[in-house]
Motif scaffolding. Structure first.
Motif, PDB file in Angstrom:
ATOM      1  N   ALA A   1       0.853  -1.190   0.000  1.00 46.65           N
ATOM      2  CA  ALA A   1       0.000   0.000   0.000  1.00 46.65           C
ATOM      3  C   ALA A   1       0.889   1.241   0.000  1.00 46.65           C
ATOM      4  CB  ALA A   1      -0.913  -0.006   1.219  1.00 46.65           C
ATOM      5  N   PHE A   2       0.647   2.116  -0.971  1.00 43.02           N
ATOM      6  CA  PHE A   2       1.498   3.309  -1.112  1.00 43.02           C
ATOM      7  C   PHE A   2       0.812   4.331  -2.009  1.00 43.02           C
ATOM      8  CE2 PHE A   2       2.478   0.441  -4.569  1.00 43.02           C
ATOM      9  CZ  PHE A   2       2.448   1.282  -5.677  1.00 43.02           C
ATOM     10  N   THR A   3       1.364   5.544  -2.013  1.00 42.37           N
ATOM     11  CA  THR A   3       0.957   6.585  -2.953  1.00 42.37           C
ATOM     12  C   THR A   3       2.218   7.125  -3.601  1.00 42.37           C
ATOM     13  OG1 THR A   3      -0.910   7.206  -1.563  1.00 42.37           O
ATOM     14  CG2 THR A   3      -0.228   8.805  -3.207  1.00 42.37           C
ATOM     15  N   LEU A   4       2.156   7.301  -4.903  1.00 40.84           N
ATOM     16  CA  LEU A   4       3.303   7.768  -5.675  1.00 40.84           C
ATOM     17  C   LEU A   4       2.829   8.881  -6.589  1.00 40.84           C
ATOM     18  CD1 LEU A   4       6.268   7.083  -6.635  1.00 40.84           C
ATOM     19  CD2 LEU A   4       5.210   5.487  -8.230  1.00 40.84           C
ATOM     20  N   GLN A   5       3.529  10.025  -6.555  1.00 44.25           N
ATOM     21  CA  GLN A   5       3.131  11.165  -7.389  1.00 44.25           C
ATOM     22  C   GLN A   5       4.330  11.761  -8.110  1.00 44.25           C
ATOM     23  OE1 GLN A   5       1.373  13.379  -4.044  1.00 44.25           O
ATOM     24  NE2 GLN A   5      -0.532  13.430  -5.216  1.00 44.25           N
ATOM     25  N   PHE A   6       4.156  12.004  -9.403  1.00 44.12           N
ATOM     26  CA  PHE A   6       5.187  12.658 -10.222  1.00 44.12           C
ATOM     27  C   PHE A   6       4.663  14.037 -10.616  1.00 44.12           C
ATOM     28  CE2 PHE A   6       5.609   8.120 -10.734  1.00 44.12           C
ATOM     29  CZ  PHE A   6       6.978   7.885 -10.760  1.00 44.12           C
ATOM     30  N   PHE A   7       5.453  15.080 -10.327  1.00 44.05           N
ATOM     31  CA  PHE A   7       5.020  16.458 -10.579  1.00 44.05           C
ATOM     32  C   PHE A   7       5.695  17.064 -11.801  1.00 44.05           C
ATOM     33  CE2 PHE A   7       4.029  15.591  -6.224  1.00 44.05           C
ATOM     34  CZ  PHE A   7       2.874  16.303  -5.962  1.00 44.05           C
TER      35      PHE A   7
END
Length: 159
Positions: free
Chosen positions: A52-58
């Protein structure tokens, strides 16, 4: 000054903005688009060993990762990537057919499956796909590609 003119002017300013964005592109994601998120992937917890995780590329190349459970990195982490790497992911996902996918793959009768939520902003065209049950193999492929990239990134822990 006449107050009705002010209201009309305000409406006139708002009106063109509403016309520019077709509905399917703005479902549930305008705030993310404004924050400059280009790609994000999150996976929810389940009763088993699901990561379980959250990954964000900006837009500026910043990558944020938050590990929740059953992952190597627990907590908030940050990294920086070249923008062209993120753009390559968006291009690949678009070519695989991300924007042609359904918004949701699920079955309410099936419980205890992790949910993955994938969001992509390709030059202002945004889409979010929720995948929990009987997902299209294209979304599985895209999610694996994003996860594989995240494993190659050197993150530093955020305080």
């Amino acid at each position: 000054s006449d107050s009705s003119t002010t209201e009309e002017t305000a409406e006139a300013i708002k009106a063109p903005m509403l016309e520019e964005a077709p509905k399917e592109d703005v479902i549930d994601t305008p705030e993310k688009a404004e924050l400059g998120v280009l790609v994000s992937l999150s996976r929810s917890v389940c009763f088993g060993e699901c990561p379980a995780f959250t990954l964000q590329f900006f837009q500026d190349g910043t990558v944020l990762y938050e590990g929740v459970k059953n992952v190597e990195l627990i907590g908030k982490h940050k990294a920086k990537l070249e923008r062209k790497i993120i753009d390559a992911v968006i291009l690949e996902a678009t070519q695989i057919g991300f924007f042609k996918l359904n918004d949701k793959y699920d079955n309410e009768n099936v419980t205890d499956l992790p949910t993955s939520v994938t969001f992509i902003n390709n030059n202002g065209k945004t889409k979010k796909v929720i995948c929990r049950f009987d997902c299209d193999k294209r979304i599985t492929k895209i999610n694996l590609m994003i996860e594989k990239l995240s494993k190659a990134i050197k993150f530093s822990k955020m305080e």
